[in-house]
Design a protein around this motif. Sequence first.
Motif, mmCIF file in Angstrom:
data_model
loop_
_atom_site.group_PDB
_atom_site.id
_atom_site.type_symbol
_atom_site.label_atom_id
_atom_site.label_comp_id
_atom_site.label_asym_id
_atom_site.label_seq_id
_atom_site.Cartn_x
_atom_site.Cartn_y
_atom_site.Cartn_z
ATOM 1 N N GLN A 98 25.283 35.491 84.347
ATOM 2 C CA GLN A 98 24.806 34.570 83.321
ATOM 3 C C GLN A 98 23.726 33.691 83.962
ATOM 4 O O GLN A 98 24.047 32.705 84.631
ATOM 5 N N SER A 143 29.733 31.496 87.035
ATOM 6 C CA SER A 143 30.146 30.094 87.104
ATOM 7 C C SER A 143 30.799 29.782 88.438
ATOM 8 O O SER A 143 30.497 28.761 89.078
ATOM 9 N N GLN A 182 37.470 38.749 89.277
ATOM 10 C CA GLN A 182 37.361 37.373 89.749
ATOM 11 C C GLN A 182 37.572 37.291 91.264
ATOM 12 O O GLN A 182 36.926 36.481 91.940
ATOM 13 N N GLY A 214 35.075 33.885 85.304
ATOM 14 C CA GLY A 214 33.625 34.014 85.152
ATOM 15 C C GLY A 214 32.959 33.990 86.506
ATOM 16 O O GLY A 214 33.014 32.970 87.210
ATOM 17 N N THR A 241 39.283 31.967 79.819
ATOM 18 C CA THR A 241 37.919 31.452 79.995
ATOM 19 C C THR A 241 37.848 29.966 79.617
ATOM 20 O O THR A 241 38.350 29.123 80.342
ATOM 21 N N TRP A 300 23.686 37.053 78.898
ATOM 22 C CA TRP A 300 24.018 37.770 80.126
ATOM 23 C C TRP A 300 23.012 38.871 80.438
ATOM 24 O O TRP A 300 22.366 39.410 79.555
#
Length: 377
Positions: free
Chosen positions: A112, A345, A50, A342, A261, A103
């Motif tokens: 994604q 995102s 991340q 994620g 998540t 994905w």
Amino acid sequence: MKQLFSKNHDWFLIGTIFLLTIFGLVMVFSSSYVWAFYQVGDYYFFIQRQLIWFGIATVMFIIFMNFSYPFYRKMSMPLVLLSILLLVLVVLFGVTVNHAQRWLDIGPFRIQPSEFVKIFMIIYLAQVYSSKQAYINKFIKGVLPPLIVVCVILGLIMKQPDLGTATSILLVTGLIVFFSGAKVVHLILLSSVGIGMFALFATSADYRMARLISYRDPFEYAAKEGYQLIQSYVAIAHGGLSGVGLGQSVQKLMYLPEPHTDFIFSIISEELGIIGVLFVLTCYSIILVKGVIIGAKCKNPFGSLLAYGITFQVAIQVVFNIGAVTGLLPITGIPLPLISNGGSSLLVTMVSLAILANIAKSNRKQQRNKEDLLQTA
């Protein structure tokens, strides 16, 4: 450098975005380290990834917040074609995780594509409907043609399947049509079709029906479909006013599945209590209010629709995510923007908000130029 730190930037908006994102990084680590050790034997597995995405997203944010937004008008059709290409590649070569094929693996990164399609479609719809202002009151000529493209995109997303993303794109499409000035009767017609499409998608698979039924009474399905929501309830109830303390969640100790998540809000509620929840909601409220004001002040129809689309895309995701973890809405798999783990995102949300920040900068620059002209007149 002067351009980078321009006084025309809305630094309050930008500061709120980064404050919420950094808070998200803290919560990703707090909620994921037990799960990471269980899965791969490394406490730092998820937060390291991340942080890499955060670094990439920060660089892209700086670029896009200083990149003139009218350029995206020229890119609308290529972005539509790219959206279709990416979604077809997912159908053909996508990676399956938890029974969903959403994905693509590109080197060391897993992306994604449907996340990128969200902003691509907002740019496309803003461009098309801003160019149709002269005949937006005519359904066949003004409103309908872009919706055919939207239906193609939604069909490809449902092949993954991803009802949550499809629904969020559908809602944002309706809002852009509304803000473009379409007739009320056309909006009612589109709403009816949209509700029908949602009902068709929602009832077309057993697992989606199970989610819809179980969220109404998760305790009746406590061993299966209702298990995750019940554990979320426990986390939220455990938090109280000030929470049990950062890092002290019990539910993340393998009780609440994937707590970093879609259900990270539950861990925020447990560890930081109502105070943490209010902080998160306040930050989102600032972004929402700022976004609406930016859209209203923008004199360029394309920029205005773009601002509204970005703002409400974020708002819809927040409502879907928090509604799901609190049992007010069915579980849709929508991440909490800027906070949930994620990379795709996080990157797409920050780039989208950077575009919003650029629209705000353009608004302020035009206002300052106007004021300077009045002073010299």
